[in-house]
Design a protein around this motif. Structure first.
Motif: not given
Length: 123
Positions: A94-123
């Motif tokens: 998922y990507c997420a966005a917040r109108k601010t200068t600072i970026a963090t890897m905390t979920e609650k920091w962000y206001d807008y979210w995408g719907q997600g895209t599946q990544v599968t790593v497998s042989s």
């Protein structure tokens, strides 16, 4: 309408690469910090990487050296280049966005979210 749309996910073999895109509509990404998160089955969502409004980047220890986050403000898009993929990278990303200068890897920091895209790593 503010919207984030992820794309680029898919099935890839271990050691392979994928590039995820996070395209924004309804607002200009120039003024936003962006985070990438992922959620594997049965696990909590975790931060993977983030990029500040001015381009400072951060990575979780699990992806450092393998993933690269970047932004193309002209295309209103943020990318996550994922190399040397491992089975443990399998998740919905998922990507997420917040109108601010600072970026963090905390979920609650962000206001807008995408719907997600599946990544599968497998042989």
């Amino acid at each position: 309408q503010v919207q984030l749309v992820e794309s680029g996910g898919g099935l890839v073999q271990p050691g392979g690469s994928l590039r995820l895109s996070c395209a924004a509509s309804g607002f200009t990404l120039d003024y936003y910090a962006i985070g990438w998160f992922r959620q594997a089955p049965g696990k909590e969502r975790e931060g993977v990487s983030c990029i500040s409004k001015i381009g400072s980047t951060y990575y979780s220890d699990s992806v450092k050296g393998r993933f690269t986050i970047s932004r193309d403000n002209a295309k209103n898009t943020v990318y996550l280049q994922m190399n040397s993929l491992k089975p443990e990278d399998t998740a919905v990303y998922y990507c997420a966005a917040r109108k601010t200068t600072i970026a963090t890897m905390t979920e609650k920091w962000y206001d807008y979210w995408g719907q997600g895209t599946q990544v599968t790593v497998s042989s």
